[in-house]
Write an enzyme that holds these catalytic residues in place. Structure first.
Site, PDB file in Angstrom:
ATOM      1  N   ASP A 102     -69.749 -17.742 -18.995  1.00 58.31           N
ATOM      2  CA  ASP A 102     -71.152 -17.885 -19.419  1.00 58.31           C
ATOM      3  C   ASP A 102     -71.320 -17.581 -20.902  1.00 58.31           C
ATOM      4  O   ASP A 102     -71.895 -18.369 -21.656  1.00 58.31           O
ATOM      5  CB  ASP A 102     -72.058 -16.963 -18.590  1.00 58.31           C
ATOM      6  CG  ASP A 102     -72.315 -17.496 -17.196  1.00 58.31           C
ATOM      7  OD1 ASP A 102     -72.315 -18.731 -17.021  1.00 58.31           O
ATOM      8  OD2 ASP A 102     -72.523 -16.680 -16.281  1.00 58.31           O
ATOM      9  N   LYS A 116     -71.823 -13.594  -7.935  1.00 59.79           N
ATOM     10  CA  LYS A 116     -71.058 -13.393  -9.161  1.00 59.79           C
ATOM     11  C   LYS A 116     -70.410 -12.005  -9.259  1.00 59.79           C
ATOM     12  O   LYS A 116     -69.326 -11.866  -9.827  1.00 59.79           O
ATOM     13  CB  LYS A 116     -71.944 -13.640 -10.386  1.00 59.79           C
ATOM     14  CG  LYS A 116     -72.246 -15.117 -10.636  1.00 59.79           C
ATOM     15  CD  LYS A 116     -72.975 -15.285 -11.962  1.00 59.79           C
ATOM     16  CE  LYS A 116     -73.174 -16.747 -12.298  1.00 59.79           C
ATOM     17  NZ  LYS A 116     -73.764 -16.923 -13.652  1.00 59.79           N
TER      18      LYS A 116
END
Length: 282
Positions: free
Chosen positions: A102, A66
């Site tokens: 997210d 990420k």
């Protein structure tokens, strides 16, 4: 011609995203497929370049890539840049742009099960890892003014707060300190792995001082109800597990790729079927 989407990570075989997204493609009769790609850290750069050359329309990014993927992208959305992590990549006419969905997925789930206006809530986030940072920065970017951190390592909490580019008032507490002042918060968000196997009998902090009108969210969804959520429910709080966040972060990514808002009820059903049960937050 069929469009190709996917998710990259190491490991990746456990991912529920392919089944979830492919079900939506099928329901919309779209000529598209979502595939898991097992990519090792040492081959990340070459793999991203290869995906770009192949014209992959978009992909998700999971651990451990990420943060490290950022250097291989052409552009980063400002929120993802602030968070320092990307979980969604869109191929925009040959340029790869990174986003972080997210926190946005968490907020969408929260609003669907609690309230739309969060601006006046006093928020406590338990944990200071990647998920905590995404949620903290996203809430701050949306104008929530009071967000505190409770973490085992106070310095990590202070570092998370100090780098936030959005205007927000925050304190950092140890887990023990937070237990004593829990009644000050209307929204409590648990982001640590405590409650997952093999720690299913553990909770991050004592919830006995929780307000009865509080909303408590745990981003874990397997098990569906952690011990922390069970304790909060016994105190009279409304609870939410992490299934909604998982589904909605995928929905935000899907819309970034296609411009279409997917059926989140279908996505949730697919994930629940894979997990072997049904669950309603309450």
């Amino acid at each position: 011609m069929e469009k190709l989407f996917g998710v990259i990570g190491d490991p990746i075989g456990h991912s529920l995203s392919p089944a979830m997204h492919n079900a939506v493609f099928a329901s919309l009769n779209m000529k598209a497929h979502y595939h898991p790609f097992h990519i090792k850290k040492e081959s990340l750069g070459k793999s991203v370049s290869g995906m770009k050359e192949l014209g992959i329309a978009g992909f998700n990014v999971t651990v451990p890539h990420k943060s490290s993927i950022i250097e291989f992208l052409d552009e980063i959305d400002p929120l993802a840049e602030a968070i320092g992590a990307v979980n969604t990549v869109v191929n925009e006419k040959g340029r790869l742009k990174g986003y972080n969905t997210d926190g946005l997925g968490f907020v969408e789930a929260l609003k669907s099960e609690w309230k739309q206006d969060l601006s006046n809530e006093d928020v406590l986030i338990i944990g200071a890892g990647g998920a905590a940072k995404a949620i903290y920065y996203t809430l701050a970017s949306l104008g929530i003014k009071h967000i505190s951190i409770a973490n085992r390592n106070i310095e990590n909490g202070k570092a998370l707060i100090s780098r936030c580019p959005f205007e927000v008032t925050s304190n950092v507490w140890s887990l023990e300190e937070a237990s004593f002042i829990l009644n000050e918060f209307s929204l409590v968000i648990q982001t640590t792995p405590i409650g997952m196997a093999p720690s299913t009998e553990q909770t991050p902090l004592d919830s006995s001082k929780l307000r009865k009108d509080a909303f408590v969210s745990d981003i874990i969804y397997n098990p569906f109800e952690t011990k922390f959520l069970s304790a909060a429910k016994s105190q009279g709080a409304l609870i939410q597990n992490g299934l909604g966040m998982f589904v909605n972060q995928g929905a935000v990514a899907f819309k970034l790729w296609t411009g279409i808002q997917p059926d989140t009820k279908l996505m949730k059903k697919v994930v629940l079927d894979l997990l072997g049960g049904s669950y309603a937050n309450r």
